[in-house]
Design an enzyme around this catalytic site. Sequence first.
Site, PDB file in Angstrom:
ATOM      1  N   ASP A 209       0.824  -1.198   0.000  1.00  0.00           N
ATOM      2  CA  ASP A 209       0.000   0.000   0.000  1.00  0.00           C
ATOM      3  C   ASP A 209       0.862   1.254   0.000  1.00  0.00           C
ATOM      4  O   ASP A 209       1.808   1.373   0.793  1.00  0.00           O
ATOM      5  CB  ASP A 209      -0.894  -0.011   1.240  1.00  0.00           C
ATOM      6  CG  ASP A 209      -1.863   1.148   1.285  1.00  0.00           C
ATOM      7  OD1 ASP A 209      -2.781   1.169   0.462  1.00  0.00           O
ATOM      8  OD2 ASP A 209      -1.686   2.041   2.139  1.00  0.00           O
ATOM      9  N   GLU A 277       1.549  -0.268  -4.938  1.00  0.00           N
ATOM     10  CA  GLU A 277       0.615   0.790  -5.313  1.00  0.00           C
ATOM     11  C   GLU A 277       1.367   2.112  -5.327  1.00  0.00           C
ATOM     12  O   GLU A 277       2.021   2.469  -4.356  1.00  0.00           O
ATOM     13  CB  GLU A 277      -0.537   0.869  -4.311  1.00  0.00           C
ATOM     14  CG  GLU A 277      -1.505   2.001  -4.607  1.00  0.00           C
ATOM     15  CD  GLU A 277      -2.327   2.410  -3.392  1.00  0.00           C
ATOM     16  OE1 GLU A 277      -3.525   2.670  -3.554  1.00  0.00           O
ATOM     17  OE2 GLU A 277      -1.764   2.484  -2.280  1.00  0.00           O
TER      18      GLU A 277
END
Length: 557
Positions: A209, A277
């Site tokens: 993330d 990401e």
Amino acid sequence: MTLTRLQHDDQLDWWRGAVIYQVYPRSFQDTDGDGIGDLQGVIDRLDYIASLNVDAIWLSPFFTSPMKDFGYDVSDYRGVDPMFGTLEDFDRLVEAAHARGLKVTIDQVLSHSSDQHPWFAESRSSRDNPKADWYVWADPRPDGAPPTNWQAIFGGSAWQWDTRRCQYYLHNFLVEQPDLNFRNPEVVEAILGEVRFWLERGVDGFRLDAVNFCTHGELKDNPPREEIAEGFIGVRPDNPYGYQQHIYDKTQPENLFFLERLRALLDEYPGTTSVGEVGDDDSLGVMAAYTQGGNRLHMAYSFNLLTDNADPRHLLETLEEMEARIGDGWPCWALGNHDITRLATRWGAEGHAARLRLYLAFLLTQRGSVCLYQGEELGLTEAELAFEQLVDPAGITFWPSYKGRDGCRSPMPWQADAPHGGFSRATPWLPVPDDHRGLAVDRQDGDPDSLLNATRDFLAFRRRHPALVKGEIRYHPLRDEVMCLERYHRGERLLVALNFSETPRELGAPRDVRALDDAPAMVNGTWQTGRFQLPPWGIAIAHCPDNSQPGHAIWHP
């Protein structure tokens, strides 16, 4: 027109070209009657996931957390939050997934923790404790103001005053999500230890993330942005975060050293993978830098295809730029996830089966791996919620111009006529929209013409054609809103034409093209000698003998 060559090991590089199905556990299946999905629910639905013909699952966070950001604020990297189950449940999930041929990747939130993590509790207790430098602390300016003008994605300053240390700490997201200090070698070692814990439990990979937020730069003010454009979730006209060029607060060169350390750890476990990401003004460049060289991330994805812009010219320009820049790196593409308005709504395809099939084919014929968000195979639309139904802190902060992420996180509808769509026997944490019931799995499962079965068929077709999974790619100029591309691999050469128009199109094709006997029904374009005919939102895929040298154009639409 672009050409990319890649060498790979088929056995270890399972991730290269894989389709990864994203499971948002809170909204997938509740089995204990608390209105929140759990790991047992994922186990119970693994046969469904396997039936889609995907290669892996990605589990959004299930770790111990105060849930200020629904699991992206981790207070114990090695624990399963009781609302989701236990570590034993997770182990059973991995075993059950592997038995069905599914790899298991899990979210790792490395750039920050929860403010309830024991590391932060110790760090904030004084300026001279053993973990005093484990988070990013800074003194105020002479007038007491924050050290820099950096803004948090979820609103307000990225600096929070702490009365225990009489210093500010950095939080790029919520106040309750303090940023770890990756310039401290002890922090890097500790984080790698948390990753190793899950590798030892048999996970096959990690979705990382906001991975470009792991390191910060000099404590200098970011300059203003000349133009505010949609991009990462915080870059909007209603959010001060979008008013700055983020020069110093993220995407620092030092982050590459951490990614190399992480890759070295993963290489100790052959066949594991990582997908990062990336949210940045130059996301494509960061994707390239983070995946090149074979010693950083295996793949990365960005928000470049997660905008409202479905114009084929924009899409083609994005893909061509990526191909021109990525070199030996590897992209991962997504058209939806747990942070973005549902695809069917965002790209204006609500209730439009042909358009949804086209977008599916577009995603699954690109060079790269794919993340497919739960419910996309059903054509779920964005749930419309009233303000009092919102739980997402971003939606609550920026209402009404931005309604947050709850609308794409509503529960999966399994049974049209069951209470709460078969998701739970209790009132769920977010409501199941009435219009989702008509799209429920049990309604679509027995309908051969449903989007669900079209997804299954196309993914099975894709598996049978290595050119679509790992092949090289060549784009042709856009013509009459038709995107044309070639995929080729080890003697197989496929031609793809995608009509992004409500008008029938016809274009030229090589005379030796032949139809594919195993093409699914959604590939509805027809070929007559020298011509492709495409219905509105039509899809054509055909085989052409690979009798030319790589890089030689054989298709002139």
